[in-house]
Design a protein around this motif. Structure first.
Motif, PDB file in Angstrom:
ATOM      1  N   LYS B 227       0.880  -1.178   0.000  1.00 15.95           N
ATOM      2  CA  LYS B 227       0.000   0.000   0.000  1.00 15.95           C
ATOM      3  C   LYS B 227       0.911   1.220   0.000  1.00 15.95           C
ATOM      4  CE  LYS B 227      -3.332   1.487   3.144  1.00 15.95           C
ATOM      5  NZ  LYS B 227      -4.207   1.154   4.253  1.00 15.95           N
ATOM      6  N   LEU B 228       0.832   2.000  -1.076  1.00 16.35           N
ATOM      7  CA  LEU B 228       1.781   3.107  -1.268  1.00 16.35           C
ATOM      8  C   LEU B 228       1.064   4.463  -1.215  1.00 16.35           C
ATOM      9  CD1 LEU B 228       3.144   1.357  -4.441  1.00 16.35           C
ATOM     10  CD2 LEU B 228       4.384   1.415  -2.297  1.00 16.35           C
ATOM     11  N   PRO B 229       1.790   5.505  -0.790  1.00 18.36           N
ATOM     12  CA  PRO B 229       1.127   6.810  -0.682  1.00 18.36           C
ATOM     13  C   PRO B 229       1.120   7.605  -1.996  1.00 18.36           C
ATOM     14  CG  PRO B 229       3.318   6.910   0.272  1.00 18.36           C
ATOM     15  CD  PRO B 229       3.171   5.530  -0.291  1.00 18.36           C
ATOM     16  N   PHE B 230       0.880   6.959  -3.132  1.00 19.53           N
ATOM     17  CA  PHE B 230       0.759   7.679  -4.406  1.00 19.53           C
ATOM     18  C   PHE B 230      -0.713   7.959  -4.673  1.00 19.53           C
ATOM     19  CE2 PHE B 230       4.622   4.959  -5.526  1.00 19.53           C
ATOM     20  CZ  PHE B 230       5.510   5.928  -5.086  1.00 19.53           C
ATOM     21  N   LEU B 231      -0.998   9.064  -5.355  1.00 21.73           N
ATOM     22  CA  LEU B 231      -2.367   9.559  -5.543  1.00 21.73           C
ATOM     23  C   LEU B 231      -3.001   9.620  -4.155  1.00 21.73           C
ATOM     24  CD1 LEU B 231      -3.289   7.443  -8.696  1.00 21.73           C
ATOM     25  CD2 LEU B 231      -2.506   9.802  -8.638  1.00 21.73           C
ATOM     26  N   THR B 232      -4.286   9.247  -4.006  1.00 19.31           N
ATOM     27  CA  THR B 232      -4.842   9.207  -2.653  1.00 19.31           C
ATOM     28  C   THR B 232      -4.339   7.946  -1.962  1.00 19.31           C
ATOM     29  OG1 THR B 232      -6.797  10.317  -3.502  1.00 19.31           O
ATOM     30  CG2 THR B 232      -6.990   9.329  -1.324  1.00 19.31           C
ATOM     31  N   ARG B 233      -4.339   6.844  -2.695  1.00 18.38           N
ATOM     32  CA  ARG B 233      -3.802   5.585  -2.188  1.00 18.38           C
ATOM     33  C   ARG B 233      -3.579   4.653  -3.378  1.00 18.38           C
ATOM     34  NH1 ARG B 233      -7.737   3.894   1.215  1.00 18.38           N
ATOM     35  NH2 ARG B 233      -8.400   2.056   0.118  1.00 18.38           N
ATOM     36  N   THR B 234      -2.507   3.899  -3.335  1.00 14.77           N
ATOM     37  CA  THR B 234      -2.227   2.942  -4.408  1.00 14.77           C
ATOM     38  C   THR B 234      -1.917   1.589  -3.780  1.00 14.77           C
ATOM     39  OG1 THR B 234      -1.364   4.690  -5.817  1.00 14.77           O
ATOM     40  CG2 THR B 234      -0.673   2.456  -6.346  1.00 14.77           C
ATOM     41  N   GLU B 235      -2.563   0.551  -4.304  1.00 16.04           N
ATOM     42  CA  GLU B 235      -2.301  -0.796  -3.793  1.00 16.04           C
ATOM     43  C   GLU B 235      -1.841  -1.678  -4.943  1.00 16.04           C
ATOM     44  OE1 GLU B 235      -5.856  -1.801  -0.935  1.00 16.04           O
ATOM     45  OE2 GLU B 235      -6.366  -0.175  -2.298  1.00 16.04           O
ATOM     46  N   ILE B 236      -0.775  -2.436  -4.705  1.00 13.42           N
ATOM     47  CA  ILE B 236      -0.262  -3.350  -5.730  1.00 13.42           C
ATOM     48  C   ILE B 236      -0.081  -4.723  -5.085  1.00 13.42           C
ATOM     49  CG2 ILE B 236       1.690  -3.847  -7.277  1.00 13.42           C
ATOM     50  CD1 ILE B 236       2.153  -0.799  -7.426  1.00 13.42           C
ATOM     51  N   GLY B 237      -0.457  -5.781  -5.794  1.00 10.35           N
ATOM     52  CA  GLY B 237      -0.328  -7.119  -5.221  1.00 10.35           C
ATOM     53  C   GLY B 237       0.229  -8.129  -6.209  1.00 10.35           C
ATOM     54  N   PHE B 238       0.929  -9.126  -5.671  1.00  8.24           N
ATOM     55  CA  PHE B 238       1.473 -10.216  -6.484  1.00  8.24           C
ATOM     56  C   PHE B 238       1.067 -11.536  -5.820  1.00  8.24           C
ATOM     57  CE2 PHE B 238       4.260  -6.550  -6.729  1.00  8.24           C
ATOM     58  CZ  PHE B 238       4.388  -6.369  -8.102  1.00  8.24           C
ATOM     59  N   SER B 239       0.630 -12.486  -6.637  1.00  6.11           N
ATOM     60  CA  SER B 239       0.156 -13.750  -6.067  1.00  6.11           C
ATOM     61  C   SER B 239       0.743 -14.935  -6.820  1.00  6.11           C
ATOM     62  CB  SER B 239      -1.371 -13.837  -6.163  1.00  6.11           C
ATOM     63  OG  SER B 239      -1.963 -12.648  -5.731  1.00  6.11           O
ATOM     64  N   TYR B 240       0.918 -16.019  -6.103  1.00 11.17           N
ATOM     65  CA  TYR B 240       1.430 -17.245  -6.707  1.00 11.17           C
ATOM     66  C   TYR B 240       0.723 -18.424  -6.049  1.00 11.17           C
ATOM     67  CZ  TYR B 240       4.707 -20.849  -8.260  1.00 11.17           C
ATOM     68  OH  TYR B 240       5.260 -21.967  -8.837  1.00 11.17           O
ATOM     69  N   ASP B 241       0.386 -19.425  -6.882  1.00  8.69           N
ATOM     70  CA  ASP B 241      -0.263 -20.615  -6.344  1.00  8.69           C
ATOM     71  C   ASP B 241       0.246 -21.813  -7.131  1.00  8.69           C
ATOM     72  OD1 ASP B 241      -2.918 -21.548  -4.706  1.00  8.69           O
ATOM     73  OD2 ASP B 241      -2.756 -22.656  -6.602  1.00  8.69           O
ATOM     74  N   ARG B 242       0.449 -22.925  -6.434  1.00  8.17           N
ATOM     75  CA  ARG B 242       1.001 -24.090  -7.120  1.00  8.17           C
ATOM     76  C   ARG B 242       0.389 -25.373  -6.562  1.00  8.17           C
ATOM     77  NH1 ARG B 242       6.674 -24.905  -9.277  1.00  8.17           N
ATOM     78  NH2 ARG B 242       6.778 -27.119  -9.635  1.00  8.17           N
ATOM     79  N   GLU B 243       0.014 -26.231  -7.491  1.00  8.03           N
ATOM     80  CA  GLU B 243      -0.453 -27.557  -7.094  1.00  8.03           C
ATOM     81  C   GLU B 243       0.437 -28.562  -7.786  1.00  8.03           C
ATOM     82  OE1 GLU B 243      -4.516 -28.913  -7.190  1.00  8.03           O
ATOM     83  OE2 GLU B 243      -5.175 -26.857  -6.861  1.00  8.03           O
ATOM     84  N   ASN B 244       0.980 -29.475  -7.019  1.00  8.05           N
ATOM     85  CA  ASN B 244       1.938 -30.415  -7.602  1.00  8.05           C
ATOM     86  C   ASN B 244       1.267 -31.539  -8.375  1.00  8.05           C
ATOM     87  OD1 ASN B 244       4.188 -29.036  -6.686  1.00  8.05           O
ATOM     88  ND2 ASN B 244       4.046 -30.004  -4.679  1.00  8.05           N
ATOM     89  N   LYS B 245       2.040 -32.036  -9.294  1.00  6.65           N
ATOM     90  CA  LYS B 245       1.563 -33.136 -10.136  1.00  6.65           C
ATOM     91  C   LYS B 245       1.776 -34.465  -9.396  1.00  6.65           C
ATOM     92  CE  LYS B 245       3.075 -33.247 -14.488  1.00  6.65           C
ATOM     93  NZ  LYS B 245       3.826 -33.572 -15.702  1.00  6.65           N
ATOM     94  N   ASP B 246       0.834 -35.376  -9.535  1.00  5.80           N
ATOM     95  CA  ASP B 246       1.083 -36.745  -9.095  1.00  5.80           C
ATOM     96  C   ASP B 246       0.617 -37.678 -10.208  1.00  5.80           C
ATOM     97  OD1 ASP B 246      -1.638 -36.886  -8.903  1.00  5.80           O
ATOM     98  OD2 ASP B 246      -1.704 -36.710  -6.730  1.00  5.80           O
ATOM     99  N   GLU B 247       0.467 -38.935  -9.903  1.00  4.13           N
ATOM    100  CA  GLU B 247       0.149 -39.888 -10.993  1.00  4.13           C
ATOM    101  C   GLU B 247      -1.236 -39.671 -11.580  1.00  4.13           C
ATOM    102  OE1 GLU B 247      -0.630 -41.892  -7.025  1.00  4.13           O
ATOM    103  OE2 GLU B 247       0.923 -40.650  -7.897  1.00  4.13           O
ATOM    104  N   ASN B 248      -2.088 -38.943 -10.844  1.00  5.36           N
ATOM    105  CA  ASN B 248      -3.459 -38.747 -11.343  1.00  5.36           C
ATOM    106  C   ASN B 248      -3.781 -37.287 -11.698  1.00  5.36           C
ATOM    107  OD1 ASN B 248      -4.218 -41.480 -10.863  1.00  5.36           O
ATOM    108  ND2 ASN B 248      -4.267 -40.982  -8.679  1.00  5.36           N
ATOM    109  N   ASN B 249      -2.931 -36.360 -11.300  1.00  5.87           N
ATOM    110  CA  ASN B 249      -3.304 -34.951 -11.461  1.00  5.87           C
ATOM    111  C   ASN B 249      -2.236 -34.131 -12.176  1.00  5.87           C
ATOM    112  OD1 ASN B 249      -5.863 -34.663  -9.696  1.00  5.87           O
ATOM    113  ND2 ASN B 249      -4.435 -35.851  -8.465  1.00  5.87           N
ATOM    114  N   ASP B 250      -2.717 -33.122 -12.917  1.00  3.88           N
ATOM    115  CA  ASP B 250      -1.811 -32.212 -13.613  1.00  3.88           C
ATOM    116  C   ASP B 250      -1.123 -31.288 -12.605  1.00  3.88           C
ATOM    117  OD1 ASP B 250      -2.924 -33.272 -15.910  1.00  3.88           O
ATOM    118  OD2 ASP B 250      -4.439 -31.673 -16.031  1.00  3.88           O
ATOM    119  N   GLU B 251      -0.020 -30.720 -13.044  1.00  2.00           N
ATOM    120  CA  GLU B 251       0.629 -29.716 -12.200  1.00  2.00           C
ATOM    121  C   GLU B 251       0.106 -28.343 -12.612  1.00  2.00           C
ATOM    122  OE1 GLU B 251       4.718 -30.098 -11.024  1.00  2.00           O
ATOM    123  OE2 GLU B 251       5.094 -28.076 -11.722  1.00  2.00           O
TER     124      GLU B 251
END
Lengths: 159, 368
Positions: B227-251
């Motif tokens: 949360k940055l003090p640019f303009l009235t307020r500026t919010e920037i976000g980064f996200s990451y999610d991971r599900e591992n592969k096994d014999e039955n499921n995709d990664e």
């Protein structure tokens, strides 16, 4: 002659009455005017070690950017109701937003479980003063003339 | 002369005595008003203490919304219809200074669930249930089912607080909607920047992850917000999610970036997310979505426009759907909002179909 005298007397009484009413009206109006132009003050308990706070610091507390006092204790925020004059002026001056909008932002944060330290709303300045006086970690605000206790101290004045 | 002075004296007495009496009456009334004011404040204090004791038991809030949808493209899934969309109840209990319980039970599409009838499209489900431990602002833990923190809309999606009933297409299609597991989160403020961080490990998606994990390995993810003090307020976000592969499921690997810029009553909100699915066959699919939404608040009105782009299979250029949305909200009270939204949809996945959809809705916040 007597009739004329009575009429005169009645006229004078009417004038005096009108003058009294006008004076009372003016006194009420000027009191309201004084309240409207009155400063809003930010208060903490007399036991709180903070001596003064800038408007920017108060903004950060109420925006939950800062959650703890410098001594590490959790800040306890108090708000007045959205229609309260002090709340309206505090909200506009410190948060730069209409109090209704701020209240809805808190409601949104509450149900999205993202509220870090939401303020507690009390119904009147006297109650806010009581709560703040009792808790050294509390912070609140009210009109300057509503501060009547020496158990709280003014840390910010918003003109 | 004496007569004249007598007259003046009598007249003065006549005027002064009612004024004095009037002043006394005002003074008495003032005292009475002060007394009543104190009594009212004491009663209010007692009432507030009682309410606070009651809310100490459990804090209940929620929301509800209903809508009427009008479309020129009727299919099995999309019709012109009334919809009792949500009734959602939140139960929050502060167990101690450090422990807290939060839950949301959602009734979607007013379902009629009977033992012999499981064909009804509605849903009753526990959307969120968490037990939280707050150690300090930097270290907190949450155990249970929580909303995936990827992006903005997936978390801030409740109808009384969003511009449209229709969500942007990437929401729920790229990041999982919820995760069942353990979350670590905290917040730091320095150099006028607030940094919020979150790490989680959870069961894999699919089936009912609240009952059993379908993957042999756990899913995990992270979210970082500034949360940055640019303009009235500026919010920037980064996200990451991971599900591992096994014999039955995709990664599955998902990356996301979001931003929200506030400038007085103007707000720009944008999200971008990309999902890589490494299939068991060896190939990799890509799903991409992004949207940008501009809103302006004016008194009780909010007007907004959104450009929404979604491609479920990025390798195939003819799969995209583009939606342009214009919307108008009117806040009858801070807790009741009426919405009109019009969507222009261009669906390239089904032979370049173009159609429109209009929704009229009312959403109510049930909390205090």
């Amino acid at each position: 002659m007597q009739m004329k005298c009575r009429k005169k007397l009645f006229r004078k009484a009417a004038v005096m009455g009108l003058v009294t009413i006008a004076a009372l009206g003016f006194s009420l109006f000027s009191t309201a005017l004084a309240k409207a132009g009155e400063a809003v003050v930010v208060i903490v308990s007399a036991d709180n070690p903070m001596k003064a706070l800038s408007v920017e610091e108060v903004h950060k507390y109420y925006e939950n950017d800062i959650l703890n006092w410098p001594n590490g204790k959790k800040i306890v925020l108090y708000d007045l109701r959205t229609k309260d004059e002090a709340r309206q002026r505090f909200s506009e001056a410190v948060l730069g937003k209409d109090p209704q909008k701020v209240a809805m932002e808190w409601a949104n944060k509450k149900i999205t479980n993202t509220a870090k330290n939401p303020p507690r709303t009390v119904r009147s300045a006297i109650l806010m003063q009581e709560r703040v006086a009792k808790d050294p970690n509390a912070i609140g605000y009210m009109l300057k003339s509503d501060v009547t206790s020496n158990k709280v101290k003014i840390v910010t004045t918003i003109e | 002369m004496t007569k004249k002075w007598c007259f003046v004296l009598i007249t003065a007495m006549l005027f002064l005595s009612p004024i004095r009496a009037f002043a006394d009456a005002i003074s008495e009334l003032k005292k009475e008003v002060e007394g009543l004011k104190t009594k009212i404040e004491l009663l209010e204090a007692q009432d507030e203490e009682t309410s606070s004791q009651l809310s100490d038991l459990v804090d209940i809030s929620g929301y509800a919304d209903g809508e009427f949808k009008l479309t020129d493209h009727e299919t099995a899934d999309t019709r012109s219809e009334f919809r009792i969309h949500h009734l959602s109840l939140f139960f929050i209990k502060q167990l101690s200074d450090k422990w807290r319980m939060f839950s949301e039970v959602e009734f979607e599409d007013a379902p009629k669930i009977e033992p012999s009838d499981n064909t009804d499209p509605g849903e009753i489900f526990v959307e969120v249930f968490t037990l939280e431990y707050s150690h300090n602002p930097y270290a907190n833990f949450r155990l249970g089912r929580f909303l995936n923190p990827g992006g903005i809309w997936n978390v801030e999606h409740y109808p009384p607080f969003v511009l449209t009933q229709e969500k942007p297409m990437l929401v729920g299609n790229i990041f999982p909607k919820t995760n069942d597991g353990l979350q670590f989160f905290g917040s730091v403020h320095d150099w006028n920047v607030t940094t919020d961080y979150m790490l989680y490990v959870s069961n894999g998606t699919g089936g009912n992850p609240g009952h059993g994990d379908i993957n042999s390995d756990k899913a995990w993810g992270a979210d970082l917000g500034f949360k940055l003090p640019f303009l009235t307020r500026t919010e920037i976000g980064f996200s990451y999610d991971r599900e591992n592969k096994d014999e039955n499921n995709d990664e599955v690997r998902i990356l996301g970036v979001d931003a929200r810029l506030h400038w007085n009553d103007l707000q720009l909100q944008s999200e971008y997310a990309k999902k890589y699915t490494d299939q068991l066959s060896g190939s990799t699919d890509q799903t991409i979505g992004w949207y940008s939404q501009l809103t302006y608040d004016w008194r009780k009105w909010t007007v907004g426009y959104r450009y929404d782009w979604y491609d479920p299979n990025h390798r195939n250029d003819e799969n995209r759907t583009i939606t342009n949305t214009v919307a108008l909200n009117y806040h009858f009270t801070p807790k009741v909002v009426g919405k009109i939204e019009h969507h222009f949809i261009k669906d390239e996945s089904s032979s370049d179909v173009r159609y429109t959809k209009t929704l009229f809705s009312v959403a109510v916040y049930l909390g205090h």
